[in-house]
Motif scaffolding. Structure first.
Motif, PDB file in Angstrom:
ATOM      1  N   THR A 118      72.210 168.192  82.048  1.00 57.58           N
ATOM      2  CA  THR A 118      71.501 167.932  83.474  1.00 57.58           C
ATOM      3  C   THR A 118      71.872 169.224  84.211  1.00 57.58           C
ATOM      4  OG1 THR A 118      73.398 166.752  84.353  1.00 57.58           O
ATOM      5  CG2 THR A 118      71.498 165.432  83.693  1.00 57.58           C
ATOM      6  N   THR A 119      72.602 170.127  83.923  1.00 58.43           N
ATOM      7  CA  THR A 119      72.868 171.501  84.152  1.00 58.43           C
ATOM      8  C   THR A 119      73.075 172.282  83.437  1.00 58.43           C
ATOM      9  OG1 THR A 119      73.800 172.612  86.157  1.00 58.43           O
ATOM     10  CG2 THR A 119      75.182 171.015  84.979  1.00 58.43           C
ATOM     11  N   ASP A 169      73.325 167.416  95.730  1.00 55.54           N
ATOM     12  CA  ASP A 169      73.575 166.027  95.534  1.00 55.54           C
ATOM     13  C   ASP A 169      72.381 165.632  94.146  1.00 55.54           C
ATOM     14  OD1 ASP A 169      71.000 166.203  96.839  1.00 55.54           O
ATOM     15  OD2 ASP A 169      71.205 164.030  97.663  1.00 55.54           O
ATOM     16  N   GLY A 170      71.726 166.797  93.524  1.00 55.88           N
ATOM     17  CA  GLY A 170      70.763 166.508  92.569  1.00 55.88           C
ATOM     18  C   GLY A 170      69.411 166.548  92.816  1.00 55.88           C
ATOM     19  N   VAL A 202      68.926 162.587  88.657  1.00 54.62           N
ATOM     20  CA  VAL A 202      70.153 163.108  88.733  1.00 54.62           C
ATOM     21  C   VAL A 202      70.950 163.108  89.789  1.00 54.62           C
ATOM     22  CG1 VAL A 202      71.544 165.008  87.742  1.00 54.62           C
ATOM     23  CG2 VAL A 202      69.546 164.214  86.597  1.00 54.62           C
ATOM     24  N   ARG A 217      74.490 164.154  91.749  1.00 53.02           N
ATOM     25  CA  ARG A 217      75.376 165.056  91.460  1.00 53.02           C
ATOM     26  C   ARG A 217      76.833 164.677  92.174  1.00 53.02           C
ATOM     27  NH1 ARG A 217      73.559 171.125  90.111  1.00 53.02           N
ATOM     28  NH2 ARG A 217      72.090 170.676  88.401  1.00 53.02           N
ATOM     29  N   ASP A 218      77.767 164.382  91.724  1.00 54.23           N
ATOM     30  CA  ASP A 218      79.050 163.942  92.305  1.00 54.23           C
ATOM     31  C   ASP A 218      79.916 165.067  91.866  1.00 54.23           C
ATOM     32  OD1 ASP A 218      81.107 163.153  93.757  1.00 54.23           O
ATOM     33  OD2 ASP A 218      81.457 161.359  92.320  1.00 54.23           O
ATOM     34  N   THR A 222      80.570 166.205  88.216  1.00 57.02           N
ATOM     35  CA  THR A 222      80.021 164.663  87.433  1.00 57.02           C
ATOM     36  C   THR A 222      78.674 164.444  87.887  1.00 57.02           C
ATOM     37  OG1 THR A 222      82.585 164.254  87.460  1.00 57.02           O
ATOM     38  CG2 THR A 222      80.760 162.448  86.996  1.00 57.02           C
ATOM     39  N   HIS A 223      77.746 164.179  86.781  1.00 58.61           N
ATOM     40  CA  HIS A 223      76.408 164.002  87.159  1.00 58.61           C
ATOM     41  C   HIS A 223      76.184 162.448  86.553  1.00 58.61           C
ATOM     42  CE1 HIS A 223      74.786 168.276  87.195  1.00 58.61           C
ATOM     43  NE2 HIS A 223      75.962 167.890  87.948  1.00 58.61           N
ATOM     44  N   HIS A 233      78.218 166.444  82.492  1.00 60.33           N
ATOM     45  CA  HIS A 233      76.481 166.304  82.762  1.00 60.33           C
ATOM     46  C   HIS A 233      76.070 166.468  81.234  1.00 60.33           C
ATOM     47  CE1 HIS A 233      78.198 170.664  82.567  1.00 60.33           C
ATOM     48  NE2 HIS A 233      77.211 170.631  81.661  1.00 60.33           N
TER      49      HIS A 233
END
Lengths: 306, 306, 306, 306
Positions: free
Chosen positions: C155-156, C272-273, D19, D21-22, D25-26, D116
């Protein structure tokens, strides 16, 4: 303690091909038959006792034996024979639903008198479903016919505008677009008699006529929405087939987007036509039932195909 | 350190539909185009540098723009235009392979002068592949045409006997069986010139002719093995299409088993025909190349479809 | 007169399940086996004489009998047994290519000592292909292993920029995107000995290790192009499995587009995505071979899957 | 004049990936969302006037915007938000049915703090359907959850005997067979409140629990018929999930036939196991509803999947 609700069992997708030889001329019927039986089945669910169960293997054997014994006059008539047999033959079986998919074959022209070479025709599948119910809780016979996979396209005579707009609306209106869909349709015959009752009934001709009316309505309707086209397709069948009381259509809107070629200094749409991107997903999905005035609605909304 | 071998990249399955309007009469070409490019691509694999890379997004845009700019005369000619462009336009691209699948549409007859309504025809897909190679390591142009999904059946004139027997052989011999297959074929045109070179070449007619010869050979061959039928299909194309030097066919033997009805006291096969079970898996699979005498074999055995 | 080129025949997709009972603990191997035989097959193609033909039905029977007689130690070892048998048993058969797809099952945990309940694991399929060639024109044994349907996503840690621009380029560069693909890989073992030669060889462990290295390389590579990621995946296998000389990967670029939410007054990408649209077609398709230095390239570019 | 029956329209199969994102950590939610709207739609069917129509394109945009605005707490909660919005936002829309398919991803373990990287997990698909109805003719909210593609197998503890016999019965009885099926299940939550009403409700945990009970019941039931196993699977869910009032299961009997090896002088079944042929078609198909005592049956028999 949990209770048992609606239940049915049987053999699905019995692929039976019947070749009928009339001298050197052969005729083919190529079916996929699914049998679903219901009845006094509480025990088999609770204790596993199979005393009331005609096995699905027997159901399969019966399909093959009946194809040999009785031939396949039409999907509807063949399914009716099977349904009647299952309900009549075992006191524990109270209801039989037979589904048939039929695949069409064209002849490959050959010199000489033999005629036994075929090529699969068209992309669509003819469907039928006969339900024979001896419980008294439902009509004794219900006959559905249908089609699936009939892919059609109009390259003009379709507009789309005048719709609601909210915060999430970005779609531009259009006065000329491609309208394309894969037709799935199921229609219900009003007659209370089973399809094998009247030997003079021509189920093949009736099906071909319904298909032609669906195609014709699609082609001739100047469309402002796919719903309107759907309703015309359904109405055309109801108006022209006196035996049909109800039809349900499920029409994906197969979007064809005009490609934006302006970044390349090109104009796409013009009097000579245009170039489109045929999209996969997502797609619009339009579903509706059209009824003969006064007829009951019996095709379930969740029965999207046979 | 690992080394880089054969590599190619591009955009696959660009679904482009070209509508050509000739007054009220519309013509449709409906393609699925896949672009595969090769060249000076060591860096992008090793470091991720894209300096030599024409993006797959650009390849997609080019397909749409070329469909608008040049039209789609045929899958072969359109693919040649694209292949030539990619190799000519970027010094880092030395080879372009363009694959095309084409879906056929029939007209829906309508009253009046408009002709813009269509229904998808047949189950088969027409295919083509043009490879343009500027490396000098391969022919500069290679033109393949093909078909897939052409399902055919003979209900007689097929025998099968006289085969080897070993410990594991149980199959009974037969003097009369159904022979059915889904034809996938790829044929190579011998000409060293690209398909867009000769404006008089009729690629649609050539394809239709090849298809007809495949169908005709299947129907007219009294068969003792599917291999024999395959070889006749291939030979018929080689013998009748002077431009074709090589054809590879991949034919699944779609088994239709005569159902054993003796347990039910019934005889299945008779002068009036029989009932068959159409099996799914396993299936026989017969693959072979047929060549014009003296022609090189260039269609890879592993290229089962385009 | 047309000539016959490369040809092969056999039974495809024999679905064989072997249950091995070790007391109350059961073990399952679930395979799909395809046999392709070649040899002195000129006659069967020309005249239909089957005198040199071991039937595909016999090939099917042999698969089942061998699974019982010899068990299935691994897809590779089982395929080698079959290949050796077909070539050894008939003088007309000179080459056998056996393909295997294997489906994995996990145990369903249950109390008590029995262990005979399973649930299908993962989405990927393990593949293998053994070719045994007695013609002298090719290596006597070739062993390929592979995987297909292994769907992965980062995802990244994926960028895409610095590419060529031409008239048809519109793609904006990006410093952060989703990278997702369905891995299909085929790798070639360098050893000239057949997989059933060394009873100590652990083909299951070797396959699991290759799969882990493919997954690990995908996850750990900070990517500037899918080509770079592919090359890392291949290199990782070459570098860590001394027995593997060559690997070919076919990676569709499963595009995930950042949805433009600005028309709704919303910013999509943020710390946050983001929200993505997962597209179907078209897709990028990146294919390449990675080789151990000095090793020959033998996996055909057109062999996209086993 | 034909009349209009049940109808609905909307955008099907919107593939939305969220997605979250934290830090490094995704978290991923990967959905396929289908919207079906009903209401005052007589005009659009009769005249093509779209004045009452919120376009399917707007429905698609709303799915993406809501995923960004509200996140995706669970398929059920997300679908409820959408259903509520469509009915509340337009006076012409009286009912919204939202279907969701969710694809699961496992993490690929990597060193370091980033998380991720993902690999698609399992073969099954989680499903959900929320129907919000403001017509007063149906419950205001209906919540269904489900699973499809959950393939399971017991290699023993399954018998089949004691069934009815008629003229067409040939199946031998068995005291030990493989029992395998692909579970499709749909269960109805009894609560009249929408899934987004209680922020403490853990829909993911409830779904995982239902799946575990289905798996566990399959594995632990000593089976005399697939109906009995089905009923145990359904009962287990009803008995252990107090919020579930009804479940419908559709179980194909994936036949695994013991291969007859006697013609080769071999005994197949033994204390060490056996070799099976995994058949495709035809297959038994067992369908039934299991209900909490006193609960109404609301899942249609024709709703075989979500």
């Amino acid at each position: 303690m949990p209770t048992l609700g609606q239940n049915q069992y049987g053999k699905a997708e019995v692929r039976v091909v019947r070749v009928l030889r009339d001298g050197a001329t052969h005729h083919v019927r190529d079916l996929n038959v699914s049998v679903a039986l219901s009845g006094a089945m509480e025990d088999v669910h609770r204790s596993g006792s199979n005393a009331a169960v005609l096995t699905t293997d027997t159901a399969k054997n019966t399909v093959f034996a009946f194809a040999r014994e009785h031939g396949i006059a039409s999907p509807e008539a063949f399914a009716a024979l099977l349904a009647r047999h299952f309900v009549a033959s075992q006191p524990t079986i109270h209801r039989a639903r037979i589904r048939v998919q039929e695949y069409a074959w064209d002849r490959i022209p050959t010199p000489g008198e033999g005629a036994h070479s075929f090529v699969r025709a068209g992309r669509e599948t003819r469907t039928a479903q006969i339900t024979h119910d001896a419980t008294g809780d439902a009509p004794e016979w219900e006959t559905l016919s249908g089609v699936t996979g009939l892919t059609v396209m109009n390259t003009t005579d379709s507009e789309f505008h005048g719709y609601l707009r909210d915060r999430y609306t970005t779609l531009p209106e259009t006065r000329d677009r491609i309208l394309a869909t894969d037709v799935t349709a199921v229609w219900r015959h009003g007659a209370a008699t089973p399809p094998d009752a009247d030997p003079a009934a021509d189920w093949d001709a009736a099906w071909a006529s319904a298909r032609d009316h669906v195609l014709g309505a699609f082609a001739r309707t100047y469309s402002y929405s796919l719903q309107q086209t759907l309703f015309r397709m359904g109405s055309q069948v109801i108006e022209n087939l006196p035996g049909v009381d109800e039809i349900r259509l499920s029409l994906p809107n197969k979007h064809h987007f005009v490609v934006d070629l302006e970044p390349f200094g090109m104009k796409n749409e013009g009097p000579d036509g245009a170039v489109y991107f045929a999209a996969d997903r997502p797609y619009g999905l339009i579903e509706a039932t059209v009824l003969r005035e006064g007829a009951p609605a019996r095709i379930p909304a969740d029965l999207t195909n046979l």
